[in-house]
Design a protein around this motif. Structure first.
Motif, PDB file in Angstrom:
ATOM      1  N   SER A   1      -7.623   1.850  -6.813  1.00 44.97           N
ATOM      2  CA  SER A   1      -8.121   0.984  -5.744  1.00 44.97           C
ATOM      3  C   SER A   1      -9.538   0.518  -6.054  1.00 44.97           C
ATOM      4  CB  SER A   1      -8.110   1.727  -4.408  1.00 44.97           C
ATOM      5  OG  SER A   1      -8.754   0.967  -3.416  1.00 44.97           O
TER       6      SER A   1
ATOM      7  N   GLU B   1       0.837  -1.197   0.000  1.00 47.14           N
ATOM      8  CA  GLU B   1       0.000   0.000   0.000  1.00 47.14           C
ATOM      9  C   GLU B   1       0.877   1.254   0.000  1.00 47.14           C
ATOM     10  OE1 GLU B   1      -3.862   1.453   2.493  1.00 47.14           O
ATOM     11  OE2 GLU B   1      -2.042   1.085   3.661  1.00 47.14           O
TER      12      GLU B   1
ATOM     13  N   HIS C   1      -5.118  -3.603  -8.498  1.00 48.17           N
ATOM     14  CA  HIS C   1      -4.702  -2.353  -7.855  1.00 48.17           C
ATOM     15  C   HIS C   1      -3.219  -2.066  -8.102  1.00 48.17           C
ATOM     16  CE1 HIS C   1      -4.914   0.285  -3.948  1.00 48.17           C
ATOM     17  NE2 HIS C   1      -4.499   0.953  -4.994  1.00 48.17           N
TER      18      HIS C   1
ATOM     19  N   LYS D   1      -5.007  -7.883   0.383  1.00 46.99           N
ATOM     20  CA  LYS D   1      -4.991  -6.513  -0.134  1.00 46.99           C
ATOM     21  C   LYS D   1      -3.585  -5.957   0.063  1.00 46.99           C
ATOM     22  CE  LYS D   1      -6.786  -4.752   4.272  1.00 46.99           C
ATOM     23  NZ  LYS D   1      -7.847  -3.945   4.937  1.00 46.99           N
TER      24      LYS D   1
END
Length: 582
Positions: free
Chosen positions: A212, A99, A206, A140
């Motif tokens: 996203s 991220e 992503h 994720k």
């Protein structure tokens, strides 16, 4: 919240806060007795609703992790709880989340994402193969850590569960909207391995697009609509992963991994080429008898031309001064002859010519070697030599982990740890006739020491390790002095030895290393400095740093052996033999 500087359970000193989620705060802590860093996740009763439910989820997470053993998963070392707080002590994973990579750099390179996808498939295959299978359910970028060596770690098992067949009642809305599969929302079916495949597909979307799936417009379009240069084959794979109907997705991560490893074969251009090849092959069958002789001649001419082009590129690369151009030429040469070592070794030389091996260069080199690994391993000695030179590239030049304050101790440890697998392969695939075979073993063993010593100290099982480390450094010093190593390599090694004396001087003494042996090594280094030139700013700076380290090491030796009544024989012969035997 935990207080910075406080000590938990009498041994974990809180250094700083490194992360915060909706329910928890993660701290970096140090076990000062063991000189080992850990991550501590804190969940407080007054910080979340339904604390007992959250606590139960965390108990499930810790119970799951305790049973797992995989290089891409962290391990749990301690649980600390009271009525108001629940603390989990776990491996501190160096690096940062994907991220954060997305926030700083946006959409990621396709080759990097593919490598990460392979690793994630591997760890999901491991989880899904447990008995009963473990379904992760929250894949994720935020839950994937990128380590300095390019490997990824899957963290945060708060929503994972063990699979119970036909138990639809355990499928509640856990996971992150956008990444969570439709069946994770209660009433739409049971979660299973295909649920994680959906999450992986959403994560890859992503990473490749920078968009996203949990933000407007809340959709996952074909990736080439956003980045046309991406592979159409990879696009097909991701679209299959994120099918709403689980029956239309990949049915296992083994199946998905195979397609990812062969993604280019699903490309539209690849299929067109295959059709053209099929047509050409059919035509060749019809005309083979007539053109056999001419075909052999043409093949010989093509090989000759390829060899000539390869030799020309190698010569051109040697005459080129620009590093980027040199690397580009080497890549082209490798494509022509992927099993020849010359272009690989020239590429490695180019990467260290500015005395720094960057993370981007690492990604390039590792991808090239991995791509051609099967071909290279057909000649084990060639592959072993390439691995050896790659190991040295990491050991002496890798730039990951350097900080602005100039304190490079952490970087040096990262370099050694990152290099050890390359040296291990160098020894594994070459044989004892390889001139650097013994050196590869020594480099590997020193790297293993720095990778394992914190855990060994924690377990009070480090006796004898320091003497072995010193002997390895002695041997390496001898090999380096008798060889033709670059001056920067010599200085980096001298610094590593001197730093080990500063850090482990007391341990060397207690392990039975003789004071005279350590002094002799330090004096050899001090004398060798006279032969080191100051032809560059970096050499001058490193030489000055080494001179200072010599004085620090001498002081440490005096202190470490001050209380020993027999300086030169700090242990009895019996003790020394026992340590050697261990």
């Amino acid at each position: 919240m935990l207080t910075i500087g406080s000590v938990i359970d009498g041994k974990y000193k809180i250094l700083n806060k490194i992360g915060q989620g909706g329910m928890s705060v993660v701290y970096l802590a140090m076990n000062e007795k063991a000189n080992k860093q850990w991550a501590i996740k804190e969940i407080r009763k007054d910080g979340v609703k339904d604390f007992q439910v959250v606590k139960q989820s965390l108990i499930v997470e810790t119970d799951l992790l305790k049973k797992l053993d995989h290089p891409n998963l962290p391990s749990i070392v301690d649980i600390i709880e009271d009525d108001n707080t629940f603390l989990i002590v776990m491996d501190y994973v160096e690096g940062r989340s994907l991220e954060k990579e997305l926030e700083e750099y946006g959409a990621q390179r396709q080759d990097k994402v593919i490598e990460w996808a392979k690793q994630l498939c591997d760890v999901l295959i491991y989880l899904h193969s447990r008995k009963p299978p473990i379904i992760y359910r929250d894949l994720k970028p935020e839950n994937i850590m990128l380590r300095p060596d390019g490997k990824v770690m899957l963290i945060d098992f708060g929503t994972a569960r063990e699979f119970k067949e036909r138990n639809v009642s355990d499928t509640v809305c856990l996971g992150t909207v956008g990444y969570a599969a439709p069946e994770q929302f209660g009433g739409q079916g049971q979660t299973d391995a295909r649920t994680d495949i959906y999450g992986l597909g959403a994560t890859l979307f992503h990473l490749l697009t920078g968009q996203s799936p949990c933000e407007p417009p809340y959709e996952m379009r074909p990736i080439r609509e956003i980045r046309p240069e991406l592979s159409s084959g990879l696009e097909k794979i991701i679209l299959k992963c994120v099918e709403k109907d689980p029956a239309q997705r990949y049915q296992s991560c083994e199946e998905l991994l195979y397609d990812i490893e062969n993604y280019d074969k699903f490309d539209d251009m690849y299929r067109k080429k295959q059709k053209r090849r099929l047509f050409a092959f059919s035509l060749t069958l019809v005309l083979s008898a007539a053109f056999l002789t001419s075909g052999l001649v043409l093949d010989h001419m093509a090989n000759s031309k390829r060899n000539n082009n390869y030799a020309h590129l190698i010569e051109e690369e040697k005459q080129t001064a620009d590093i980027t151009q040199k690397m580009d030429i080497c890549q082209t040469a490798i494509e022509i002859k992927p099993a020849d070592k010359t272009a690989y070794l020239e590429l490695i030389l180019a990467m260290k010519s500015d005395s720094e091996y960057s993370v981007d260069e690492e990604q390039l080199l590792v991808n090239i070697i991995n791509k051609n690994e099967e071909e290279l391993k057909k000649a084990p000695a060639t592959y072993g030599e390439i691995c050896f030179e790659t190991g040295k590239l990491y050991w002496y030049y890798y730039s990951y982990g350097k900080n602005s304050s100039g304190d490079e101790d952490s970087n040096k440890i990262i370099r050694m740890r990152s290099a050890r697998s390359w040296f291990d392969n160098a020894a594994k695939y070459s044989d004892k006739t390889f001139s650097k075979y013994n050196m590869a073993l020594i480099y590997r063993d020193i790297g293993n020491f720095y990778a394992q010593i914190d855990q060994l100290r924690t377990e009070a099982n480090d006796s004898g390790e320091y003497k072995t480390l010193f002997k390895n450094y002695q041997s390496l010093l001898k090999l380096i002095k008798s060889g033709d190593e670059a001056e920067i390599v010599q200085l980096e090694l001298y610094n590593a030895i001197l730093n080990s004396v500063e850090q482990y001087g007391d341990k060397f003494a207690s392990d039975g290393v003789k004071k005279d042996d350590i002094l002799s090594a330090v004096e050899q280094i001090e004398q060798s400095l006279d032969d080191i030139s100051e032809s560059s700013e970096k050499l001058t700076s490193l030489k000055l740093e080494t001179k200072k380290a010599v004085e620090v090491a001498k002081t440490k030796i005096t202190t470490a052996y001050a209380d020993n009544n027999s300086d030169d024989t700090n242990k009895t012969d019996e003790t020394e033999k026992a340590v050697d035997k261990e």
